[in-house]
Write a protein that holds these residues in place. Structure first.
Motif, PDB file in Angstrom:
ATOM      1  N   ARG A   1       3.519 -27.543  -2.740  1.00 21.58           N
ATOM      2  CA  ARG A   1       2.217 -28.190  -2.800  1.00 21.58           C
ATOM      3  C   ARG A   1       1.876 -28.901  -1.506  1.00 21.58           C
ATOM      4  O   ARG A   1       0.750 -28.827  -1.018  1.00 21.58           O
TER       5      ARG A   1
ATOM      6  N   ARG B   1       2.111 -16.467  -6.265  1.00 18.96           N
ATOM      7  CA  ARG B   1       1.027 -16.758  -7.195  1.00 18.96           C
ATOM      8  C   ARG B   1      -0.206 -17.286  -6.472  1.00 18.96           C
ATOM      9  O   ARG B   1      -1.334 -16.898  -6.768  1.00 18.96           O
ATOM     10  N   GLN B   2       0.002 -18.129  -5.462  1.00 22.94           N
ATOM     11  CA  GLN B   2      -1.113 -18.659  -4.679  1.00 22.94           C
ATOM     12  C   GLN B   2      -1.798 -17.543  -3.888  1.00 22.94           C
ATOM     13  O   GLN B   2      -3.021 -17.494  -3.794  1.00 22.94           O
TER      14      GLN B   2
ATOM     15  N   TYR C   1       8.315 -27.235  -6.198  1.00 25.18           N
ATOM     16  CA  TYR C   1       6.876 -27.358  -6.395  1.00 25.18           C
ATOM     17  C   TYR C   1       6.284 -28.422  -5.478  1.00 25.18           C
ATOM     18  O   TYR C   1       5.235 -28.213  -4.869  1.00 25.18           O
TER      19      TYR C   1
ATOM     20  N   LYS D   1      -3.941 -15.600  -6.206  1.00 25.30           N
ATOM     21  CA  LYS D   1      -5.127 -16.379  -6.560  1.00 25.30           C
ATOM     22  C   LYS D   1      -6.160 -16.354  -5.442  1.00 25.30           C
ATOM     23  O   LYS D   1      -7.352 -16.315  -5.698  1.00 25.30           O
ATOM     24  N   GLU D   2      -5.687 -16.362  -4.188  1.00 30.57           N
ATOM     25  CA  GLU D   2      -6.589 -16.337  -3.037  1.00 30.57           C
ATOM     26  C   GLU D   2      -7.091 -14.942  -2.723  1.00 30.57           C
ATOM     27  O   GLU D   2      -7.907 -14.761  -1.821  1.00 30.57           O
TER      28      GLU D   2
ATOM     29  N   ARG E   1       1.051 -26.222   1.078  1.00 31.94           N
ATOM     30  CA  ARG E   1      -0.270 -25.645   0.786  1.00 31.94           C
ATOM     31  C   ARG E   1      -1.383 -26.582   1.233  1.00 31.94           C
ATOM     32  O   ARG E   1      -2.370 -26.146   1.824  1.00 31.94           O
ATOM     33  N   THR E   2      -1.214 -27.872   0.989  1.00 33.61           N
ATOM     34  CA  THR E   2      -2.217 -28.853   1.402  1.00 33.61           C
ATOM     35  C   THR E   2      -2.367 -28.869   2.916  1.00 33.61           C
ATOM     36  O   THR E   2      -3.485 -28.919   3.434  1.00 33.61           O
TER      37      THR E   2
ATOM     38  N   LEU F   1       5.836 -19.438  -6.319  1.00 32.57           N
ATOM     39  CA  LEU F   1       4.631 -20.250  -6.146  1.00 32.57           C
ATOM     40  C   LEU F   1       3.760 -19.717  -5.016  1.00 32.57           C
ATOM     41  O   LEU F   1       2.529 -19.674  -5.137  1.00 32.57           O
ATOM     42  N   ALA F   2       4.380 -19.297  -3.905  1.00 37.06           N
ATOM     43  CA  ALA F   2       3.617 -18.735  -2.787  1.00 37.06           C
ATOM     44  C   ALA F   2       2.974 -17.406  -3.188  1.00 37.06           C
ATOM     45  O   ALA F   2       1.823 -17.129  -2.827  1.00 37.06           O
TER      46      ALA F   2
ATOM     47  N   GLU G   1       5.726 -20.121   6.649  1.00 35.06           N
ATOM     48  CA  GLU G   1       4.678 -21.131   6.587  1.00 35.06           C
ATOM     49  C   GLU G   1       4.675 -22.009   7.829  1.00 35.06           C
ATOM     50  O   GLU G   1       3.658 -22.542   8.213  1.00 35.06           O
TER      51      GLU G   1
END
Length: 128
Positions: A116, A34-35, A112, A38-39, A119-120, A31-32, A52
């Motif tokens: 999430r 993929r993020q 997830y 995307k960024e 990430r928020t 997930l990290a 993180e």
């Protein structure tokens, strides 16, 4: 006669516990990664492995401990209860089926939820 369980007796049970941990970590990493892609990160793999917690200050409230929200805390507690119930109350084929279907779904959903929330918080810290 005692009904309490100690440590697992077989190596298969140890592999199951290790597999749950590895599944959680791989899901969080995926997930990290993929993020980061995307960024538009220059090195998404390196970005996915970064810690993180280094960016975050102590934002958790004392009532939730190291969890960021009650939703995250209740998700982990509920997931752990379901996994323990599956392991303790089932045997044989049913236990194997549930451990191979239900438990991975719970672990991926918890990863997830954890991702999430992190990430928020990261996005909130960037904008303040």
């Amino acid at each position: 006669m005692t009904l309490a369980r100690a440590f697992p007796d077989s190596t298969a049970e140890w592999w199951i516990y290790l597999g749950v941990l590895v599944l959680y970590l791989l899901t969080r990493w995926f997930l990290a990664w993929r993020q980061a892609r995307k960024e538009g990160a220059e090195h998404p793999v390196r970005t996915a492995f970064e810690d993180e917690d280094a960016e975050e200050t102590n934002t958790g409230t004392p009532s939730t401990g190291s969890f960021s929200s009650y939703r995250q805390l209740m998700g982990f507690v509920g997931g752990a209860i379901v996994i323990v119930l599956v392991a303790a109350l089932t045997e044989g084929g049913l236990q194997l089926t549930l451990m191979c279907t239900l438990v991975p779904v719970i672990v991926v959903l918890l990863a997830y939820l954890d991702f999430r929330r992190a990430r928020t918080q990261r996005l909130t810290h960037r904008h303040t």
